[in-house]
Enzyme design. Sequence first.
Site, PDB file in Angstrom:
ATOM      1  N   TYR A  36       0.812  -1.218   0.000  1.00  0.00           N
ATOM      2  CA  TYR A  36       0.000   0.000   0.000  1.00  0.00           C
ATOM      3  C   TYR A  36       0.846   1.270   0.000  1.00  0.00           C
ATOM      4  CZ  TYR A  36      -2.946  -3.737   1.675  1.00  0.00           C
ATOM      5  OH  TYR A  36      -3.593  -4.927   1.806  1.00  0.00           O
ATOM      6  N   SER A  37       2.091   1.169  -0.350  1.00  0.00           N
ATOM      7  CA  SER A  37       3.026   2.269  -0.210  1.00  0.00           C
ATOM      8  C   SER A  37       3.350   2.954  -1.530  1.00  0.00           C
ATOM      9  CB  SER A  37       4.330   1.735   0.401  1.00  0.00           C
ATOM     10  OG  SER A  37       5.278   2.753   0.522  1.00  0.00           O
TER      11      SER A  37
END
Length: 67
Positions: A36-37
Amino acid sequence: MGATIINDADYAAHMDNIHHNPVKHGWATAVKVWPYSSFHRLVKMDVYLLNWVGLNLASFEVGEPDN
């Protein structure tokens, strides 16, 4: 209240901290495995290396300067 970014080095330190947080909090074993980065987009842009492991905490200073 958020911190004010004071220069390019401060911005880079904040970004490093953001990308290292999932590892620091035990949600991921490495920065590269946290899906999710924004780290993955920045790897594609050659800002980070895929094998970047995290912060140099000894030199980590962010935020507004003491006056």
